[in-house]
Scaffold this motif. Structure first.
Motif, PDB file in Angstrom:
ATOM      1  N   ASN A  84       1.165  10.448 -11.736  1.00  0.00           N
ATOM      2  CA  ASN A  84       2.191  10.887 -10.794  1.00  0.00           C
ATOM      3  C   ASN A  84       2.443   9.861  -9.698  1.00  0.00           C
ATOM      4  OD1 ASN A  84       2.513  13.458 -12.043  1.00  0.00           O
ATOM      5  ND2 ASN A  84       0.610  14.130 -11.098  1.00  0.00           N
ATOM      6  N   VAL A  85       3.712   9.518  -9.513  1.00  0.00           N
ATOM      7  CA  VAL A  85       4.117   8.599  -8.454  1.00  0.00           C
ATOM      8  C   VAL A  85       4.514   9.458  -7.256  1.00  0.00           C
ATOM      9  CG1 VAL A  85       5.663   6.729  -7.784  1.00  0.00           C
ATOM     10  CG2 VAL A  85       4.916   6.950 -10.176  1.00  0.00           C
ATOM     11  N   VAL A  86       3.601   9.560  -6.311  1.00  0.00           N
ATOM     12  CA  VAL A  86       3.767  10.462  -5.167  1.00  0.00           C
ATOM     13  C   VAL A  86       4.095   9.645  -3.924  1.00  0.00           C
ATOM     14  CG1 VAL A  86       2.639  12.222  -3.740  1.00  0.00           C
ATOM     15  CG2 VAL A  86       2.090  12.049  -6.182  1.00  0.00           C
ATOM     16  N   VAL A  87       5.183  10.001  -3.227  1.00  0.00           N
ATOM     17  CA  VAL A  87       5.582   9.297  -1.999  1.00  0.00           C
ATOM     18  C   VAL A  87       5.876  10.314  -0.903  1.00  0.00           C
ATOM     19  CG1 VAL A  87       6.555   7.326  -3.251  1.00  0.00           C
ATOM     20  CG2 VAL A  87       8.036   9.242  -2.624  1.00  0.00           C
ATOM     21  N   ARG A  88       5.841   9.834   0.326  1.00  0.00           N
ATOM     22  CA  ARG A  88       6.244  10.674   1.448  1.00  0.00           C
ATOM     23  C   ARG A  88       7.726  11.026   1.300  1.00  0.00           C
ATOM     24  NH1 ARG A  88       3.180  10.220   6.520  1.00  0.00           N
ATOM     25  NH2 ARG A  88       5.178  10.717   7.523  1.00  0.00           N
ATOM     26  N   ALA A  89       8.059  12.287   1.516  1.00  0.00           N
ATOM     27  CA  ALA A  89       9.459  12.706   1.394  1.00  0.00           C
ATOM     28  C   ALA A  89      10.337  12.052   2.438  1.00  0.00           C
ATOM     29  CB  ALA A  89       9.546  14.230   1.480  1.00  0.00           C
ATOM     30  N   ASP A  90       9.778  11.779   3.634  1.00  0.00           N
ATOM     31  CA  ASP A  90      10.588  11.193   4.707  1.00  0.00           C
ATOM     32  C   ASP A  90      10.817   9.692   4.524  1.00  0.00           C
ATOM     33  OD1 ASP A  90       8.127  10.119   5.379  1.00  0.00           O
ATOM     34  OD2 ASP A  90       7.924  11.196   7.277  1.00  0.00           O
ATOM     35  N   SER A  91      10.290   9.128   3.421  1.00  0.00           N
ATOM     36  CA  SER A  91      10.527   7.706   3.149  1.00  0.00           C
ATOM     37  C   SER A  91      11.934   7.465   2.629  1.00  0.00           C
ATOM     38  CB  SER A  91       9.527   7.204   2.105  1.00  0.00           C
ATOM     39  OG  SER A  91       9.786   7.806   0.836  1.00  0.00           O
ATOM     40  N   ASN A  92      12.568   8.542   2.142  1.00  0.00           N
ATOM     41  CA  ASN A  92      13.902   8.464   1.533  1.00  0.00           C
ATOM     42  C   ASN A  92      13.933   7.623   0.261  1.00  0.00           C
ATOM     43  OD1 ASN A  92      15.232  10.111   3.452  1.00  0.00           O
ATOM     44  ND2 ASN A  92      15.311   8.391   4.890  1.00  0.00           N
ATOM     45  N   VAL A  93      12.772   7.296  -0.291  1.00  0.00           N
ATOM     46  CA  VAL A  93      12.704   6.615  -1.583  1.00  0.00           C
ATOM     47  C   VAL A  93      12.831   7.668  -2.672  1.00  0.00           C
ATOM     48  CG1 VAL A  93      11.214   5.332  -3.161  1.00  0.00           C
ATOM     49  CG2 VAL A  93      11.341   4.675  -0.751  1.00  0.00           C
ATOM     50  N   LYS A  94      13.824   7.497  -3.537  1.00  0.00           N
ATOM     51  CA  LYS A  94      14.114   8.524  -4.539  1.00  0.00           C
ATOM     52  C   LYS A  94      14.058   8.019  -5.973  1.00  0.00           C
ATOM     53  CE  LYS A  94      16.921  11.122  -1.258  1.00  0.00           C
ATOM     54  NZ  LYS A  94      18.254  11.695  -0.945  1.00  0.00           N
ATOM     55  N   SER A  95      13.672   6.759  -6.158  1.00  0.00           N
ATOM     56  CA  SER A  95      13.550   6.218  -7.513  1.00  0.00           C
ATOM     57  C   SER A  95      12.465   5.156  -7.532  1.00  0.00           C
ATOM     58  CB  SER A  95      14.872   5.602  -7.979  1.00  0.00           C
ATOM     59  OG  SER A  95      15.137   4.392  -7.281  1.00  0.00           O
ATOM     60  N   LEU A  96      11.961   4.859  -8.716  1.00  0.00           N
ATOM     61  CA  LEU A  96      10.928   3.845  -8.845  1.00  0.00           C
ATOM     62  C   LEU A  96      11.442   2.472  -8.404  1.00  0.00           C
ATOM     63  CD1 LEU A  96       9.310   4.819 -12.274  1.00  0.00           C
ATOM     64  CD2 LEU A  96       8.521   5.400  -9.987  1.00  0.00           C
ATOM     65  N   ALA A  97      12.700   2.190  -8.679  1.00  0.00           N
ATOM     66  CA  ALA A  97      13.268   0.887  -8.310  1.00  0.00           C
ATOM     67  C   ALA A  97      13.248   0.678  -6.804  1.00  0.00           C
ATOM     68  CB  ALA A  97      14.696   0.771  -8.840  1.00  0.00           C
ATOM     69  N   GLU A  98      13.370   1.777  -6.043  1.00  0.00           N
ATOM     70  CA  GLU A  98      13.408   1.677  -4.583  1.00  0.00           C
ATOM     71  C   GLU A  98      12.041   1.417  -3.969  1.00  0.00           C
ATOM     72  OE1 GLU A  98      15.431   5.093  -2.967  1.00  0.00           O
ATOM     73  OE2 GLU A  98      17.056   4.896  -4.405  1.00  0.00           O
ATOM     74  N   LEU A  99      11.006   1.377  -4.795  1.00  0.00           N
ATOM     75  CA  LEU A  99       9.669   1.043  -4.291  1.00  0.00           C
ATOM     76  C   LEU A  99       9.480  -0.470  -4.132  1.00  0.00           C
ATOM     77  CD1 LEU A  99       7.420   3.536  -6.294  1.00  0.00           C
ATOM     78  CD2 LEU A  99       7.735   3.469  -3.811  1.00  0.00           C
ATOM     79  N   ALA A 100      10.419  -1.259  -4.596  1.00  0.00           N
ATOM     80  CA  ALA A 100      10.310  -2.719  -4.489  1.00  0.00           C
ATOM     81  C   ALA A 100      10.102  -3.129  -3.026  1.00  0.00           C
ATOM     82  CB  ALA A 100      11.567  -3.383  -5.038  1.00  0.00           C
ATOM     83  N   GLY A 101       9.026  -3.891  -2.787  1.00  0.00           N
ATOM     84  CA  GLY A 101       8.726  -4.382  -1.446  1.00  0.00           C
ATOM     85  C   GLY A 101       8.075  -3.371  -0.523  1.00  0.00           C
ATOM     86  N   LYS A 102       7.914  -2.130  -0.958  1.00  0.00           N
ATOM     87  CA  LYS A 102       7.315  -1.099  -0.107  1.00  0.00           C
ATOM     88  C   LYS A 102       5.787  -1.104  -0.266  1.00  0.00           C
ATOM     89  CE  LYS A 102      11.254   0.879   1.248  1.00  0.00           C
ATOM     90  NZ  LYS A 102      12.254   0.161   0.461  1.00  0.00           N
ATOM     91  N   ARG A 103       5.092  -0.766   0.816  1.00  0.00           N
ATOM     92  CA  ARG A 103       3.631  -0.685   0.784  1.00  0.00           C
ATOM     93  C   ARG A 103       3.232   0.537  -0.053  1.00  0.00           C
ATOM     94  NH1 ARG A 103       0.298  -3.232   4.115  1.00  0.00           N
ATOM     95  NH2 ARG A 103      -0.963  -1.376   4.565  1.00  0.00           N
ATOM     96  N   PHE A 104       2.573   0.273  -1.168  1.00  0.00           N
ATOM     97  CA  PHE A 104       2.348   1.307  -2.162  1.00  0.00           C
ATOM     98  C   PHE A 104       1.053   1.025  -2.908  1.00  0.00           C
ATOM     99  CE2 PHE A 104       3.038   3.112  -6.446  1.00  0.00           C
ATOM    100  CZ  PHE A 104       3.374   4.422  -6.112  1.00  0.00           C
ATOM    101  N   ASN A 105       0.308   2.070  -3.226  1.00  0.00           N
ATOM    102  CA  ASN A 105      -0.977   1.923  -3.900  1.00  0.00           C
ATOM    103  C   ASN A 105      -0.853   2.281  -5.388  1.00  0.00           C
ATOM    104  OD1 ASN A 105      -3.597   3.918  -4.636  1.00  0.00           O
ATOM    105  ND2 ASN A 105      -4.097   1.861  -3.970  1.00  0.00           N
ATOM    106  N   PRO A 106      -1.299   1.399  -6.297  1.00  0.00           N
ATOM    107  CA  PRO A 106      -1.164   1.664  -7.741  1.00  0.00           C
ATOM    108  C   PRO A 106      -2.275   2.526  -8.333  1.00  0.00           C
ATOM    109  CG  PRO A 106      -2.114  -0.488  -7.433  1.00  0.00           C
ATOM    110  CD  PRO A 106      -1.840   0.050  -6.050  1.00  0.00           C
ATOM    111  N   GLY A 107      -3.260   2.898  -7.522  1.00  0.00           N
ATOM    112  CA  GLY A 107      -4.374   3.693  -8.035  1.00  0.00           C
ATOM    113  C   GLY A 107      -5.698   3.100  -7.592  1.00  0.00           C
TER     114      GLY A 107
END
Length: 321
Positions: free
Chosen positions: A117-140
């Protein structure tokens, strides 16, 4: 010769001849750390085998889990054991950790799904995997199958987040503090896992799903994983979505006796109490159906025989070689 002596010798001969017939075949099951809930499952599996499979005595050994179990199978130190479907595929074809050193193994069954599951904060306004580009994100979790698979998926999809590494506790706290946008985390069946639900208690979250095009690409290019559809309700307010998944499974040495594999498959697929008693997340799971959906390597012939007797259509990739 003394009649009593003759009778005694005859009795001894009878016992000697009968003893091999009473002996049981011993099989060794590789599991994982004894501190893991999965270890309890394999203890229950061993008990099920001992109760239901004729002339077999199984026991469980604590190991380093998937990779260790596969290498022990190759050395004939264990007969079958815990694997993840993606790593058993890597061993079968000789890639990644098994590059240049294939480990021939056969699938017994997949007993638990592990949707990623790709879980993000709702208030990030990121709504697709492509929009994670350049964002601070943990792969597991570092070194986990989740991490390695997520990195491979994002690379294939052409998206490059700003990877942040850390323990699950560190990352959960970072998401709560808005220092990291989100993470990839294995689900508990079709539900979010405990850490994701913990985040969602005070920080609304969104689960990002695969687009139809992304699903097709993963299915074509990554045969070591499955693409699954998760129904609405993985968490409060979470709609249905699609994601990648691997399964927790049991694989076996290819030279394992066909009849024993058949009897183990029968015991596992027909059991409704022992396995669920050890791992409550298995409640409601059809293990044979899950095996057909998420298996990545050929079945052992004994397992395939049982399925054919039940009229099951086996996918070509799972047919015994």
């Amino acid at each position: 010769m003394n009649r009593k002596l003759v009778a005694a010798l005859a009795a001894c001969a009878t016992v000697a001849l009968a003893t091999p017939a009473l002996a049981k075949d011993k099989i060794l099951i590789g599991s994982t750390s004894a501190s893991s809930s999965q270890y309890g499952y394999f203890v229950a599996l061993s008990q099920l085998i001992n109760a239901k499979v004729p002339n077999v005595e199984s026991s469980v050994v604590e190991t380093g889990a998937t990779v260790d179990n596969l290498r022990r199978m190759d050395r004939k130190q264990v007969d079958l054991g815990l694997v993840t479907t993606n790593v058993s595929y890597h061993a079968y074809v000789g890639e990644q950790a098994f590059e240049g050193k294939k480990v021939d193994n056969r699938l017994m069954f997949v007993y638990s799904p592990a949707p990623q599951n790709v879980v993000v904060r709702a208030d990030s306004n990121v709504k697709s995997l492509a929009e994670l580009a350049g964002k601070r994100f943990n792969p597991g979790l570092k070194g986990s199958a989740t991490e390695k698979t997520a990195e491979a998926v994002f690379k294939l999809l052409g998206t490059a987040p700003d990877w942040v590494r850390g323990s699950t506790t560190d990352i959960v706290n970072s998401i709560k503090d808005n220092r990291v946008i989100g993470y990839v985390k294995s689900g508990a069946g079709n539900k979010l896992d405990g850490s994701s639900l913990d985040i969602a208690t005070f920080t609304p979250v969104r689960v990002l799903g695969l687009s139809p095009e992304q699903k097709k690409l993963l299915q074509e290019k990554m045969p070591d994983i499955a693409v699954v559809d998760i129904p609405a309700g993985a968490g409060e307010g979470i709609p249905a979505y699609s994601t990648w998944s691997f399964g927790l499974a049991v694989s076996v040495r290819p030279d394992f006796p066909e009849e024993t594999a058949y009897q183990i498959a029968k015991a596992v697929f027909e059991d409704t109490t022992v396995q669920v008693g050890a791992l409550s997340s298995l409640k409601g799971i059809d293990i044979m159906k899950l095996t057909l959906e998420q298996g990545t390597i050929p079945l052992h012939p004994g397992v395939a025989r049982y399925m054919k007797e039940k009229g099951v259509q086996i996918p070509a990739k799972l047919m015994p070689k």
